[in-house]
Design a protein around this motif. Structure first.
Motif, PDB file in Angstrom:
ATOM      1  N   ILE A 121      30.178  36.867  11.965  1.00 11.88           N
ATOM      2  CA  ILE A 121      29.032  37.373  13.021  1.00 11.88           C
ATOM      3  C   ILE A 121      29.822  37.285  14.356  1.00 11.88           C
ATOM      4  N   SER A 122      30.259  38.252  14.934  1.00 14.58           N
ATOM      5  CA  SER A 122      31.153  38.063  16.184  1.00 14.58           C
ATOM      6  C   SER A 122      29.925  38.204  17.237  1.00 14.58           C
ATOM      7  N   ALA A 123      30.488  37.824  18.691  1.00 11.33           N
ATOM      8  CA  ALA A 123      29.699  37.641  19.715  1.00 11.33           C
ATOM      9  C   ALA A 123      29.058  39.017  20.060  1.00 11.33           C
ATOM     10  N   ASP A 124      29.793  39.999  20.122  1.00 11.39           N
ATOM     11  CA  ASP A 124      28.986  41.310  20.136  1.00 11.39           C
ATOM     12  C   ASP A 124      27.902  41.439  19.183  1.00 11.39           C
ATOM     13  N   THR A 125      28.079  41.325  17.942  1.00 12.11           N
ATOM     14  CA  THR A 125      26.902  41.568  17.012  1.00 12.11           C
ATOM     15  C   THR A 125      25.719  40.683  17.282  1.00 12.11           C
ATOM     16  N   TYR A 126      26.127  39.326  17.646  1.00  9.54           N
ATOM     17  CA  TYR A 126      25.059  38.476  17.950  1.00  9.54           C
ATOM     18  C   TYR A 126      24.145  39.132  19.034  1.00  9.54           C
ATOM     19  N   TYR A 127      24.809  39.499  20.076  1.00  6.53           N
ATOM     20  CA  TYR A 127      24.183  39.705  21.252  1.00  6.53           C
ATOM     21  C   TYR A 127      23.239  41.069  20.909  1.00  6.53           C
ATOM     22  N   GLN A 128      23.939  41.932  20.301  1.00  5.78           N
ATOM     23  CA  GLN A 128      23.370  43.307  19.943  1.00  5.78           C
ATOM     24  C   GLN A 128      22.019  43.005  18.953  1.00  5.78           C
TER      25      GLN A 128
END
Lengths: 232, 364, 587
Positions: free
Chosen positions: C69-76
């Motif tokens: 889970i990338s940081a992008d996915t997490y924040y989205q």
């Protein structure tokens, strides 16, 4: 058993308290709170909500104007019309305001006529109101064109001063213009129906008053925009 | 009956959890500043709310048992009881005042920094910290975003004489003397951030376009982490710094070794490598690329130049001068394996690029 | 006709035309009951998506680096999760679902005042949901700025979805606001203007008061969000600088779409506008759930709600005060410090009417005749969880305590208890309670109890520990806590524990959905008014009610809605439309 609201019946209750109690009894009465038809009540509630929209726009505008570092343009110079060799400040705006307020006047006359069930008179007066609105839109479009094409005002920059001047101008007058346009279409439809005798058949002209409410609201918003954006 | 008992159990669980946590490690981090008063206000609130919680919970459980449905049992018919209601309103109001009063007293302390406080400025940017001291004149030089550049990463107005003696701390490590109140001004270069040291308790958002402030007095020596406490982008969780609280002597020592603005701009006194390092710090590169080999969001610069590395598409690449330069201007074209393609691109002059890459190469 | 007078025509109610085709009955329905079910179904589906997103987030927090889970996915995910749950699930289901179904039935009307507008509102809502999920299809994906969408980061690289995702989000929210306004005008007008004979405002069930006032709040609060959204959209699309100051990011000055620099804007202005909406929004969710609980407790304890008048005044007080507390979300935002004093005071003042309501629910149980069926279980659970959550709010409203707790997991724990667990308990309790009315069947009790206990335990196992994480200084919106020396191992372990608990509780929610769907087809059929309730919705001739609710004449109301256990009466309940002379109780 009816649940009797435990109203105070002290012999020495104050006058204000009785008034408040009467108000509560009136407003909480059965069937309807306000003794008007549903469409009129709904229009009023919608207008209150719309007031919050324009109020928020204007308050945001004032907040930003008070805090930008760049100087705010002088509106009487920006909105001046060059007529007969001299710059007349705020001339176009003055004409627009006059037209819109007059259209509110014709609308009030139209409502009056509709209450007397005068089909032709009220229909014509509504059309006149719509026409006034159309003239207002036309002048607003002219104003926009002059600012965009001649003066190079953009939402992201302008030559007069703070960049937010342009963005607020287009946003607030744009939303107001949108409301006027919707009002012109709405009134045209009502006028057509009036003239076709639809409300004579239903024996009910109340819709004219409801649409009049909307039109007066649009006018009132313009007065505030005029005061806060153009005059200040 | 059983159900009521289960609810009682849950209530007891809450009480037990509170007791266990306060007496063990689920409580505030070790206090290192004067803001113990905030902890006290929290404790007061906990006690008041705890008493209310226990009382109401147990009363509900009592009602569930005593007034459960049984044959030939009817509820009472009581429309309202104004006396009880009024009593409850007064009682709750007193409780609210009991909470609000100490809270507001602490707050009025919080918003008034002492006059003799040492001025410091913290600058937040995506995703690192830098700091500034006002120097001997104790007045900060004026700043404006238009002055920002690779060589003036603090944006100080070069024509402001007050700014000449400002002490610039480009690393994300701030030293402070113990026992002295600090009047911290906060400035952001780009987006919203928040300066927060858990052991100091106080925090304040940093808003671009305006100045915010915070004050505290460090009361314990040690190294404390600075954290960003307002979401500021994908590396928000990685925007960390350090506050080192030390004796007055050590602090003065450290301060005297820092560069001041006047000298910083004079590139003749600084070697190229230091300029490269300088630029890397100003631009925030070291937020993601460590200089000592430790793992970060991006590959460490230590020992990378001249080696062959694998890209995330399986290809092998030589990390030579031109690759390193490309990695700055078009970073997501050739990403090393195991690293996310999230680096923003930097628009630098050829000389600035050169200086940074030379600095990277010097880390072998 | 829609005349509001006390003449004979009121007994007839409005004239409705009955739909004949499948399309006008189920797709473009103008029957408030069908519209309510449409709203609720769409809302529950978005809720399922919200739960899945929350599991993705928890997997990352409990097991960082294990799942890809990338940081992008997490924040989205946190952004979409927040927006879905608050607006597209809770607001839609409480007002669009419960409001639409219950209002006409409980006030004795045939339908909403404007059924056509009602129909449009649910279709606009559906469009807004499509726009929201459409943000997964645009380049860059959905915005990842947190549901609060703060500028300038929301429009700048460094935040996911800063180019297209934010446009989709704003458009979706704007369409939702249009849908909400259409629905809201209907609810307010209907409650004010089209009650039946004898139904005064002070004889309305509390749930109607609550939904009515929540709608009023919404009509006055959503404008601020619309304006903020419009201005944010303009900043993105035409490069204005309402919220964008001069920004120097990644070594260069930031320019807008037209190549000029942003300058002069105020990020704090967005926060004020957003929270002027945002705080009343939580009351838009809270008030209906208060109302549902009042109905459940009084009906299943066979006792009138204690202090009905005081409850109404407390609701009005909460409605009014909710508009002057918003900046308690901004205590550390950098606004003028003097405002902190004002907003802390108003926030703690609003605690007073709220606690009156809690006292009154508890006092309703006192000396009652409590039937511990599934709806009552949910209601009792609600009292406990709302108590915890509300008391947690006292910490955050007190400004100096908030300085150390703001932006930590204490806040996350608090709002998940009051906006997550408590509304779900009220929602499920309400659905169990009114399910027989809607379908003529009851939901399965065993599944209901399993779901209740697991969800209730979840409040304690998931969110209570979060409060401790917050006390320990653990910050919210952090993708990874590794490498932070002040986050002790025990706090990290607690994160793992929370993840495991939330996965279990998340899966348990599907038990409720299964129960809902299964019982619709296979649930035990019951006769009318199985709970023996006094309110008007149970007094329709058929269950479920037909189009128009009362086929011939509308009921006339003679008493308030809480005549339970009236002394001297044979039955322990007397419906609202029972004439005065029956049961000869004299005051």
């Amino acid at each position: 058993m009816t649940m009797r609201v435990n109203m105070n019946t002290h012999s020495n209750s104050s006058l204000i308290k009785t008034h408040i109690q009467d108000l509560i009894v009136d407003w909480s009465s059965d069937v309807s709170t306000f003794k008007v038809r549903w469409s009129k009540a709904m229009m009023w509630i919608f207008l209150i909500s719309d007031t919050f929209i324009f109020g928020t726009f204007l308050i945001s505008y004032m907040a930003v104007r008070l805090t930008v570092i760049d100087p705010w343009p002088d509106t009487s110079q920006v909105f001046a019309l060059h007529v007969g060799g001299t710059d007349v400040p705020l001339l176009l705006i003055a004409i627009m305001t006059f037209v819109l307020i007059s259209s509110s006047g014709t609308m009030a006359l139209a409502v009056n006529a509709s209450q007397k069930k005068l089909r032709l008179r009220s229909g014509v007066l509504i059309l006149l109101t719509a026409f006034g609105g159309l003239m207002f839109i036309g002048m607003q479009a002219f104003e926009w064109t002059k600012l965009i094409v001649d003066e190079g005002v953009r939402p992201w920059a302008n030559a007069f001063g703070a960049q937010q001047f342009g963005s607020f101008f287009f946003m607030i007058t744009g939303f107001h213009g949108l409301h006027v346009t919707i009002g012109v279409i709405y009134l045209s439809v009502i006028a057509k129906r009036v003239l076709q005798g639809r409300y004579d058949r239903l024996n009910d002209y109340q819709i004219v008053e409801v649409s009049g409410l909307y039109w007066h609201f649009v006018d009132l918003v313009w007065v505030f925009i005029f005061a806060f954006f153009y005059l200040w | 009956m059983i159900i009521a008992l289960i609810f009682v159990l849950f209530t007891l669980f809450v009480i037990a959890l509170n007791y266990y946590s306060i007496s063990n490690q689920f409580w505030f981090p070790e206090l290192a500043s004067n803001w113990g008063t905030m902890d006290t206000a929290t404790l007061v609130t906990l006690i008041v709310s705890g008493v209310v919680f226990i009382f109401i919970s147990l009363f509900v459980c009592y009602c569930l048992i005593r007034y459960r449905h049984r044959d030939n049992h009817r509820a009472e018919y009581e429309i309202e009881n104004n006396k009880l209601e009024n009593f409850l309103i007064v009682f709750t109001t007193l409780g609210v005042i009991a909470l609000l009063a100490p809270g507001l007293v602490v707050y009025s302390d919080f918003v008034n920094a002492p006059d003799n406080a040492q001025k410091v400025e913290a600058i937040g940017e995506q995703w690192t910290w830098s700091f500034r001291f006002p120097g001997e004149d104790q007045i900060f030089g004026k700043t404006h975003p238009k002055h920002f550049s690779a060589s003036n990463s603090f944006g100080i107005d070069p024509d402001d004489s007050y700014g000449m003696d400002d002490i610039l701390i480009k690393s994300n490590s701030l030293h402070l003397p113990i026992g002295e109140p600090i009047d911290l001004s906060l400035r952001s270069k780009d987006v919203l951030h928040d300066f927060y040291v858990p052991q100091f308790r106080a925090k304040m958002d940093i808003v671009p376009g305006q100045l915010t402030k915070l004050w505290f007095t460090p009361t314990a020596v040690g190294e404390f982490e600075i954290l960003c406490a307002e979401y500021c982008g994908v590396q928000h969780y990685n925007m960390r710094g350090t506050v080192i609280v030390e004796s007055e002597e050590d602090y003065k020592n450290w301060l005297s070794n820092q560069v001041i603005f006047a000298n910083n701009r004079n590139e003749k006194t600084v070697t190229d490598l230091l300029v490269g390092k300088d630029n890397a710090q100003s631009l925030g590169c070291i937020a993601c690329h460590s200089l000592d080999g430790s793992v970060g969001v991006g590959p460490s610069w230590k020992g990378i130049a001249g080696t062959t590395r694998k890209l995330n598409n399986g290809e092998k690449i030589l990390a030579d001068h031109s690759y390193l330069e490309d990695s700055i201007t078009q970073p997501n074209d050739k990403v090393l394996a195991g690293y996310p393609p999230i680096m923003p691109s930097y628009d630098l002059t050829h000389q600035e690029l050169d200086e940074i890459v030379e600095f990277i190469e010097s880390l072998n | 006709m829609e005349y509001a007078s006390s003449d004979e025509s009121v007994y007839e109610g409005q004239k409705l035309s009955h739909p004949k085709s499948w399309v006008t009955k189920y797709i473009f329905s103008q029957d408030h009951k069908t519209v309510a079910i449409q709203y609720s179904s769409i809302a529950l589906l978005t809720g399922v998506a919200g739960v899945i997103l929350s599991i993705i987030m928890r997997l990352q927090l409990g097991y960082p680096g294990v799942f890809d889970i990338s940081a992008d996915t997490y924040y989205q995910s946190i952004t979409m999760h927040g927006m879905i749950m608050v607006i597209y699930l809770l607001t839609a289901i409480f007002l669009g679902g419960f409001g639409n179904y219950l209002i006409p039935l409980m006030i004795g009307a045939r339908d909403m005042a404007f059924p056509f507008v009602n129909m449009m509102s649910v279709h606009f809502y559906a469009i807004s949901v499509l726009l929201l999920f459409g943000s997964y299809l645009v380049p860059g994906g959905p915005t990842g700025a947190g549901w609060t969408l703060y500028p300038p980061q929301v429009l700048l690289p460094g935040t996911p979805g800063y180019d297209w995702g934010i446009i989709m989000m704003i458009l979706s929210v704007a369409v939702f606001i249009i849908a909400f306004t259409m629905g809201g005008l209907n609810y307010v007008t209907t409650v004010l203007q089209s009650r039946t004979r004898g139904m005064t405002l002070m004889r309305m069930p509390l749930v109607i008061w609550c939904i009515f006032l929540a709608t009023v709040i919404g009509l006055l609060a959503f404008p601020a969000l619309l304006v903020a959204g419009v201005m944010l959209l303009l900043d993105r699309v035409v490069g204005s600088s309402f919220f964008m100051p001069d920004i120097f990011q990644f070594g260069q000055h930031v320019t807008n779409v037209f190549g000029t620099e942003y300058e002069g804007g105020s990020p704090l202005l967005f926060q004020h506008l957003f929270w002027f909406f945002g705080h009343p929004e939580v009351y838009i969710v809270a008030l209906p759930m208060f109302g549902i609980i009042s109905e459940l407790i009084s009906c299943h304890a066979r006792k009138n709600i204690f202090g009905y008048r005081m409850m109404v005044w407390a609701l009005i007080a909460i409605t009014a005060v909710s508009f002057i507390v918003w900046a308690h979300h901004m205590f550390v935002a950098g606004m003028n410090p003097v405002l902190g004093f004002f907003f802390a005071t108003t926030t703690l003042i609003i605690a007073i009417p709220t606690s009156i309501k809690v006292y009154n629910w508890v006092l309703t149980l006192w000396k009652g005749d409590i039937h511990m069926n599934v709806p009552m279980l949910y209601a009792i659970g609600f009292i406990f969880t709302f108590l915890i959550g509300g008391l947690g709010g006292l910490f955050l409203g007190n400004v100096s305590v908030d300085v150390e707790l703001s932006d930590t997991y204490f806040v996350v724990g608090h709002f998940h208890v009051v906006m997550g667990i408590s509304p779900i308990l009220a929602l499920c309790g309400g659905i169990h309670h009114w399910f027989p009315l809607i379908t003529g069947r009851v939901m399965n009790d065993t599944l209901g109890k399993v779901h209740f206990w697991a969800t209730f335990a979840g409040a304690y196992l998931i969110y209570l520990p979060m409060h401790y994480l917050g006390l320990g200084g653990v910050l919210r919106r952090y993708y990874d806590f590794r490498g932070l020396s002040y986050v002790s191992e025990s706090l990290t372990d607690m994160n793992v524990f929370i993840t495991l608990a939330s996965i279990v509780v998340g899966i348990v929610q599907f038990i409720f959905l299964f129960n809902l769907i299964w019982s619709y087809f296979k649930g035990r059929q019951v006769n009318s008014n199985p709970w023996r309730a006094t309110t008007l919705e149970w007094q329709t001739p058929s269950m479920p009610p037909s189009h128009g609710n009362w086929p011939t004449k509308l009921p006339i109301v003679h008493r308030w809605p809480y005549d339970y256990s009236v002394p001297g009466a044979l039955q322990d309940y007397i419906p609202q439309n029972t004439p005065d002379n029956i049961d000869d109780y004299e005051s």
